[in-house]
Design a protein around this motif. Structure first.
Motif, mmCIF file in Angstrom:
data_model
loop_
_atom_site.group_PDB
_atom_site.id
_atom_site.type_symbol
_atom_site.label_atom_id
_atom_site.label_comp_id
_atom_site.label_asym_id
_atom_site.label_seq_id
_atom_site.Cartn_x
_atom_site.Cartn_y
_atom_site.Cartn_z
ATOM 1 N N GLY A 86 9.964 62.235 45.113
ATOM 2 C CA GLY A 86 11.178 61.546 45.606
ATOM 3 C C GLY A 86 12.089 62.306 46.224
ATOM 4 O O GLY A 86 12.653 61.944 47.405
ATOM 5 N N ILE A 87 12.523 63.521 45.836
ATOM 6 C CA ILE A 87 13.401 64.269 46.388
ATOM 7 C C ILE A 87 12.865 64.866 47.615
ATOM 8 O O ILE A 87 13.585 64.978 48.449
ATOM 9 C CB ILE A 87 13.489 65.381 45.222
ATOM 10 N N GLY A 88 11.592 65.292 47.710
ATOM 11 C CA GLY A 88 10.899 65.508 48.910
ATOM 12 C C GLY A 88 11.067 64.503 49.972
ATOM 13 O O GLY A 88 11.281 64.927 51.237
ATOM 14 N N PHE A 89 10.884 63.248 49.739
ATOM 15 C CA PHE A 89 11.042 62.200 50.406
ATOM 16 C C PHE A 89 12.321 61.981 51.164
ATOM 17 O O PHE A 89 12.576 61.666 52.406
ATOM 18 C CB PHE A 89 10.592 60.783 50.037
ATOM 19 N N GLN A 90 13.294 61.950 50.222
ATOM 20 C CA GLN A 90 14.761 62.044 50.781
ATOM 21 C C GLN A 90 15.350 63.144 51.609
ATOM 22 O O GLN A 90 15.849 63.027 52.655
ATOM 23 C CB GLN A 90 15.716 61.971 49.575
ATOM 24 N N LEU A 91 14.741 64.380 51.259
ATOM 25 C CA LEU A 91 14.933 65.573 52.333
ATOM 26 C C LEU A 91 14.370 65.400 53.704
ATOM 27 O O LEU A 91 14.929 65.884 54.513
ATOM 28 C CB LEU A 91 14.592 66.774 51.378
ATOM 29 N N LYS A 92 13.085 64.639 53.447
ATOM 30 C CA LYS A 92 12.397 64.536 54.734
ATOM 31 C C LYS A 92 13.030 63.450 55.526
ATOM 32 O O LYS A 92 13.147 63.553 56.741
ATOM 33 C CB LYS A 92 11.179 63.915 54.646
ATOM 34 N N ASP A 93 13.605 62.508 54.869
ATOM 35 C CA ASP A 93 14.698 61.480 55.689
ATOM 36 C C ASP A 93 15.880 62.306 56.141
ATOM 37 O O ASP A 93 16.283 61.848 57.566
ATOM 38 C CB ASP A 93 15.109 60.401 54.641
ATOM 39 N N ASP A 94 16.264 63.037 55.655
ATOM 40 C CA ASP A 94 17.650 63.760 56.188
ATOM 41 C C ASP A 94 17.171 64.702 57.351
ATOM 42 O O ASP A 94 17.726 64.498 58.311
ATOM 43 C CB ASP A 94 18.371 64.858 55.073
ATOM 44 N N LEU A 95 15.802 65.246 57.393
ATOM 45 C CA LEU A 95 15.480 65.950 58.363
ATOM 46 C C LEU A 95 14.973 65.165 59.648
ATOM 47 O O LEU A 95 15.264 65.618 60.767
ATOM 48 C CB LEU A 95 14.068 66.906 57.872
#
Length: 323
Positions: A201-210
């Protein structure tokens, strides 16, 4: 078995679930937001989590829907706080009706989520409700931290990661854990499911930021650079504020302080600063780190290899998405 089988089961349940009828002003907004679509990622994770340990995964369908109802309840209230006009390309509930209706309909959605959880076997219900309650409180804590950050320019990477863990990731972790609990998995196993879900989930949110900065606007489906225009404190901006010195920092602060500007010019200028500081590479490294942690959690689960592969391959495809 494929993800499509689980999605079909969820869609069938979504179409037949009744949230209430009268007064229509209370219940129509619930049907409206629940029919706006979305990835249905969280309930799908619940069904995949159950399927890891049982052929009778269908008994997790209504509890999985509870997770989706709760998720949409938080979105309805978040949209009010954010004054958001659109949700998934359509008017938000408070725009289509009004703020008071959106608040009250959201409250009923939370009640609906508890009602859907009551389909769980009695011997497992107390544990599930305790975990759900803790998760729900954490989501609210994360939202408050996010609002606190709006007036701060000294937010650290550690604080930001903890905020997105609470606001977005713990619910994904609970969704996976819920599937395991329903299927009778032991505590060690459900811990691995929960931690794996939180990490991805943290990975997904960071991917959204990117993607908001570096995504293909056609594939991303919305304006690239929206976070930059809004001065939203994403992982990328926080890293840039921590690393920038001298003229680069002065330029970045200058763009953050401007009240009038050309949007395209600001996006180009701030993106150029990110490029000079290597922020994209730092963000990609963090994304890969959290996905690797999540997969490591899943690897420790004692379950049928093919069923575990189904879950991991689905997550891997999501991790590689460009939209």
């Amino acid at each position: 078995m494929s993800p499509a089988t689980f999605i079909d089961a969820l869609q069938n349940e979504l179409q037949t679930t009744q949230y209430g009828q009268r007064p229509p002003e209370l219940y129509d907004p619930i049907r409206y937001i629940m029919n706006l679509g979305g990835k249905r990622l969280r309930p799908l994770m619940t069904l995949m989590g159950a399927y890891l340990f049982t052929d009778d995964w269908q008994k997790a369908v209504r509890p999985a829907l509870a997770v989706e109802v709760f998720h949409n309840f938080t979105l309805m209230h978040d949209d009010i706080m954010d004054k958001a006009p659109l949700r998934r390309g359509q008017p938000t509930v408070h725009e289509k009706w009004n703020h008071n209706i959106a608040i009250l309909s959201g409250d009923v959605m939370l009640v609906n989520a508890y009602e859907l959880l009551l389909d769980i076997d009695t011997d497992k219900l107390k544990k599930v409700l305790a975990r759900f309650n803790r998760t729900a409180a954490e989501v609210c804590e994360g939202q408050q931290f996010d609002m606190n950050f709006e007036t701060r320019w000294d937010v650290t990477e550690t604080e930001y990661i903890d905020m997105i863990r609470l606001k977005t990731s713990v619910l994904l972790g609970f969704a996976l854990e819920l599937g395991g609990l329903i299927a009778g998995a032991d505590e060690t196993t459900t811990d691995h499911l929960r931690e794996g879900g939180i990490n991805i989930g943290i990975g997904f949110q960071l991917k959204d930021d990117l993607l908001d900065v570096y995504g293909d606007p056609v594939k991303f489906g919305k304006q690239v650079g929206g976070d930059i225009i809004a001065n939203k404190k994403t992982f990328l901006l926080i890293e840039a504020l921590e690393q920038a010195t001298g003229p680069i920092r002065d330029e970045l602060i200058g763009w953050l302080n401007r009240t009038t500007f050309d949007k395209a010019e600001k996006v180009q200028a701030v993106t150029s600063i990110y490029d000079q500081l290597g922020i994209r590479q730092v963000t990609e490294a963090r994304i890969n780190e959290y996905f690797a942690r999540g997969f490591a959690n899943f690897e420790q689960i004692d379950a049928d290899t093919s069923r575990k592969s189904l879950l991991m391959e689905y997550v891997r495809q999501l991790a590689e998405r460009e939209s």
